[in-house]
Design an enzyme around this catalytic site. Structure first.
Site, PDB file in Angstrom:
ATOM      1  N   HIS A  33     -19.608  -0.014  25.959  1.00  8.14           N
ATOM      2  CA  HIS A  33     -18.858  -1.016  26.730  1.00  8.14           C
ATOM      3  C   HIS A  33     -18.037  -0.267  27.771  1.00  8.14           C
ATOM      4  O   HIS A  33     -18.115   0.977  27.890  1.00  8.14           O
ATOM      5  CB  HIS A  33     -17.978  -1.866  25.814  1.00  8.14           C
ATOM      6  N   HIS A  36     -16.229   2.987  26.856  1.00  5.47           N
ATOM      7  CA  HIS A  36     -17.037   4.221  26.879  1.00  5.47           C
ATOM      8  C   HIS A  36     -17.297   4.682  28.314  1.00  5.47           C
ATOM      9  O   HIS A  36     -17.256   5.877  28.610  1.00  5.47           O
ATOM     10  CB  HIS A  36     -18.401   3.976  26.221  1.00  5.47           C
ATOM     11  N   GLN A  60     -19.065   8.393   8.126  1.00  2.70           N
ATOM     12  CA  GLN A  60     -17.717   7.884   8.398  1.00  2.70           C
ATOM     13  C   GLN A  60     -17.578   6.400   8.061  1.00  2.70           C
ATOM     14  O   GLN A  60     -16.550   5.789   8.340  1.00  2.70           O
ATOM     15  CB  GLN A  60     -17.303   8.168   9.844  1.00  2.70           C
ATOM     16  N   LYS A 148      -7.502   4.397  21.891  1.00  2.24           N
ATOM     17  CA  LYS A 148      -7.470   3.260  20.947  1.00  2.24           C
ATOM     18  C   LYS A 148      -7.531   3.778  19.513  1.00  2.24           C
ATOM     19  O   LYS A 148      -6.826   3.294  18.642  1.00  2.24           O
ATOM     20  CB  LYS A 148      -8.651   2.315  21.198  1.00  2.24           C
ATOM     21  N   VAL A 175      -9.080   0.655  27.106  1.00  2.60           N
ATOM     22  CA  VAL A 175      -9.520  -0.341  28.098  1.00  2.60           C
ATOM     23  C   VAL A 175      -9.536  -1.693  27.398  1.00  2.60           C
ATOM     24  O   VAL A 175     -10.024  -1.815  26.269  1.00  2.60           O
ATOM     25  CB  VAL A 175     -10.932   0.008  28.636  1.00  2.60           C
ATOM     26  N   SER A 185     -16.926  -1.702  20.116  1.00  6.69           N
ATOM     27  CA  SER A 185     -18.286  -2.158  19.787  1.00  6.69           C
ATOM     28  C   SER A 185     -18.219  -3.194  18.675  1.00  6.69           C
ATOM     29  O   SER A 185     -19.090  -4.054  18.553  1.00  6.69           O
ATOM     30  CB  SER A 185     -19.135  -0.975  19.343  1.00  6.69           C
ATOM     31  N   ARG A 186     -17.180  -3.109  17.840  1.00  9.15           N
ATOM     32  CA  ARG A 186     -17.048  -4.056  16.730  1.00  9.15           C
ATOM     33  C   ARG A 186     -16.766  -5.480  17.192  1.00  9.15           C
ATOM     34  O   ARG A 186     -17.000  -6.431  16.446  1.00  9.15           O
ATOM     35  CB  ARG A 186     -15.922  -3.621  15.788  1.00  9.15           C
TER      36      ARG A 186
HETATM   37  O1  PAF Z   1     -15.147   7.044  18.064  1.00  9.00           O
HETATM   38  C1  PAF Z   1     -16.369   7.081  17.763  1.00  9.00           C
HETATM   39  O2  PAF Z   1     -17.217   6.415  18.360  1.00  9.00           O
HETATM   40  C2  PAF Z   1     -16.808   7.967  16.602  1.00  9.00           C
HETATM   41  O3  PAF Z   1     -15.854   8.010  15.608  1.00  9.00           O
HETATM   42  C3  PAF Z   1     -17.214   9.379  17.044  1.00  9.00           C
HETATM   43  C4  PAF Z   1     -16.039  10.136  17.642  1.00  9.00           C
HETATM   44  C5  PAF Z   1     -18.351   9.302  18.066  1.00  9.00           C
HETATM   45  C6  PAF Z   1     -17.711  10.186  15.848  1.00  9.00           C
HETATM   46  O4  PAF Z   1     -18.810   9.592  15.222  1.00  9.00           O
END
Ligand code: PAF
Length: 285
Positions: A33, A36, A60, A148, A175, A185-186
């Protein structure tokens, strides 16, 4: 734009870029989005080449369900990166990224286990480990992350400091959509009603600003924010944390230095996080 699916291809492409000039890395989990793309634009202003990664990192995520439901659109992502002038993107599968017998983790012990880390055990260990791997693979001059994810940024800065990783970390301001919702993205997983309700997080920051002007202390501020968000029937407040903006230590009483307010709120089943830094004017003698 080179699309590298293997580490070998990535290393080959990176060695030719690095021979020509500086390289800025934008690590992502895809479903891109404007947040990014702001990282990409910032990286383009500061480096000779911009490279990116798209990898939904399984280590994660707290649950398999959350991992599976994470939104993905590789074709669109690649188009956006190509249009923005990104020179190469790494798109590994989990099997490419992780050795089947992997045994090594990276963890910023205290920082990883408090605040959002207490809410999502193991999350920051997963982030720190994958980001270390990305730094080793790309060996960029600079890497770009959104503010963020405030605690994530602190974890990455700490890890780079402690492990002497030769990369400059840049934090880029959040942003927001026109109604104040932080881009994420969520957000794509929110129902229509939850999407309409979610700007309450941003509105609570506006309320905090008003209260700070009246000299409210941290406890009053925290309670007021909690109550305001909790009034929204679709929102479940997970945490409202008021921390020192520099050290992330908790702030309880009077507010005498810059603070960050960290919010975690679930709009079932989507966990949204947001942050806002409040600068405290220093008296000059
Ligand atoms: O912020 C993210 O999108 C993720 O946590 C990252 C830094 C790409 C690591 O997977």
């Amino acid at each position: 734009m080179y699309i590298c699916e293997t580490k070998e291809h990535l290393r080959e492409v990176m060695s030719s870029f690095k021979a020509k000039g500086s390289v800025g890395l934008v690590p992502t989990m895809g479903y891109l989005h404007d947040g990014h793309m702001t990282l990409v634009r910032t990286a383009a202003n500061e480096n000779d080449a911009v490279v990116a990664s798209i990898f939904v990192n399984p280590t994660q995520f707290g649950s398999q369900d959350d991992l599976e439901k994470y939104p993905r659109d590789m074709e669109r992502d690649l188009m956006m990166l190509r249009d923005a002038g990104v020179a190469a993107v790494f798109t590994p599968t989990p099997e490419v990224m992780y050795h089947p017998d992997r045994q090594t983790i990276v963890e910023t012990t205290d920082l990883a286990n408090k605040l959002m880390g207490a809410l999502r055990p193991g999350h920051f260990r997963g982030v720190a480990t994958v980001v270390t791997k990305l730094f080793n693979l790309f060996q960029p001059d600079r890497a770009y992350f959104g503010e963020k994810d405030y605690q994530q940024l602190a974890v990455i800065r700490t890890m780079v400091r402690d492990l002497d990783i030769p990369v400059i970390i840049r934090g880029v301001p959040t942003v927001r959509e026109a109604d104040g919702l932080a881009m994420s993205s969520r957000n794509a997983r929110l129902t229509e009603h939850a999407r309409a309700a979610a700007p309450i997080l941003w509105q609570s920051f506006q309320r905090a600003k008003e209260l700070l002007v009246t000299g409210a202390n941290a406890a009053t501020l925290r309670q007021a924010i909690w109550d305001m968000i909790a009034q929204e029937p679709l929102a479940r407040v997970e945490s409202v944390d008021i921390q020192d903006a520099a050290t992330l230590a908790p702030v309880d009483g009077p507010i005498t230095s810059d603070i960050v307010i960290l919010l975690a709120v679930t709009f079932d089943p989507v966990l949204l996080i947001d942050q806002c830094v409040f600068k405290v004017a220093k008296e000059t003698s």
